[in-house]
Design a protein around this motif. Structure first.
Motif, PDB file in Angstrom:
ATOM      1  N   HIS A 171      18.794 -26.567  88.880  1.00 27.95           N
ATOM      2  CA  HIS A 171      18.529 -27.117  87.529  1.00 27.95           C
ATOM      3  C   HIS A 171      18.600 -28.804  87.930  1.00 27.95           C
ATOM      4  O   HIS A 171      17.831 -29.474  87.258  1.00 27.95           O
ATOM      5  N   GLY A 174      15.363 -30.055  88.897  1.00 25.51           N
ATOM      6  CA  GLY A 174      14.444 -29.845  87.920  1.00 25.51           C
ATOM      7  C   GLY A 174      13.481 -28.705  88.061  1.00 25.51           C
ATOM      8  O   GLY A 174      12.391 -28.418  87.485  1.00 25.51           O
ATOM      9  N   ASP A 177      15.082 -24.991  83.719  1.00 19.25           N
ATOM     10  CA  ASP A 177      15.624 -25.827  82.617  1.00 19.25           C
ATOM     11  C   ASP A 177      16.809 -24.786  82.319  1.00 19.25           C
ATOM     12  O   ASP A 177      16.588 -23.753  81.321  1.00 19.25           O
ATOM     13  N   PRO A 179      20.517 -25.429  80.671  1.00 19.89           N
ATOM     14  CA  PRO A 179      21.631 -26.066  80.385  1.00 19.89           C
ATOM     15  C   PRO A 179      23.061 -25.551  80.325  1.00 19.89           C
ATOM     16  O   PRO A 179      24.042 -25.959  80.611  1.00 19.89           O
ATOM     17  N   TYR A 228      13.174 -19.319  82.485  1.00 16.42           N
ATOM     18  CA  TYR A 228      14.158 -20.596  82.951  1.00 16.42           C
ATOM     19  C   TYR A 228      13.178 -21.700  83.758  1.00 16.42           C
ATOM     20  O   TYR A 228      13.411 -22.856  83.932  1.00 16.42           O
ATOM     21  N   ARG A 230      10.629 -24.141  85.370  1.00 15.32           N
ATOM     22  CA  ARG A 230       9.927 -25.251  84.753  1.00 15.32           C
ATOM     23  C   ARG A 230       8.582 -25.427  85.623  1.00 15.32           C
ATOM     24  O   ARG A 230       8.298 -25.098  86.730  1.00 15.32           O
TER      25      ARG A 230
END
Length: 233
Positions: A171, A174, A177, A179, A228, A230
């Motif tokens: 995470h 990058g 994603d 949180p 999840y 990116r």
């Protein structure tokens, strides 16, 4: 004369290096386990076979020492109780899992790392040995809730916490994603284990083949990365 010879220091025999060497403790390198470590590993190996054969409740320190062929005093010099010995078995299995996660933290290719990690992880947790350990904990959990608590804590510290670290690093780089890393960890674990792990514990499935495991893992990681992941820049 014999008494005098026995009292002379070894240094008085410079031409007999083999005599000096024979009285030294066997040397071992950093990568070679000591005799004590080898004995401990042997105890764990024998205890594991006893637990698997007769169950946790049926096993005893006397039974394990008899199987080892030594005295109970030797066994107690390494482990104070049957529960402590069983915990060592659990920690040994989970320690390998922790090292597996740590090797992949910070990888540049997350999907590839997750695939390699998951294949090694699932091969271990679906194996007959690990499944039998889990079955023993489940069998004993009602009579001995402390045993299941110990098992949960070891799994938490050695397994889940290290997987959280792996996903947190992804995470931060990058690559995903997520949180809520704890939630993402739960999702990935659920996707990987599916219902196959539960069926293995219930003796409803044999140990899966490599092809079956790879198929399940590839699907799990595809779903996880679709949600999840990116897109690459």
């Amino acid at each position: 004369m014999v008494q005098i010879f026995m009292e002379l220091p070894i240094n008085n025999f410079p031409d007999a290096p083999e005599l000096k060497d024979s009285l030294k403790e066997p040397a071992h390198t950093k990568d070679q386990p000591s005799f004590k470590d080898q004995r401990r590993d042997r105890i764990i190996q024998v205890a594991r076979s006893v637990f698997y054969e007769v169950g946790y409740a049926g096993a005893s320190m006397s039974m394990i020492s008899n199987r080892l062929g030594g005295s109970k005093a030797t066994l107690y010099a390494y482990f104070n109780s049957k529960e402590e010995l069983f915990e060592a078995i659990v920690r040994e299995q989970c320690g390998e899992m922790a090292a597996l996660f740590q090797r992949h933290i910070g990888s540049e290719d997350l999907r590839a790392s997750l695939t390699v990690m998951a294949r090694q992880l699932m091969s271990a947790v679906m194996s007959d040995g690990v499944i039998r350990t889990i079955q023993l904990v489940v069998e004993e959990s009602y009579r001995n809730p402390h045993l299941s608590e110990m098992f949960h804590n070891v799994i938490q510290s050695q397994g889940r916490d290290n997987l959280i670290g792996l996903l947190q690093a992804a995470h931060d780089k990058g690559q995903i994603d997520a949180p809520n890393i704890a939630e993402a960890t739960m999702v990935l674990k659920s996707l990987l284990f599916g219902d196959c792990h539960f069926k293995r514990i219930m003796n409803l499935l044999p140990e899966p083949t490599e092809a079956q495991l790879h198929r399940q893992i590839d699907l799990a990681i595809d779903v996880f990365m679709t949600y999840y992941g990116r897109p690459a820049d």
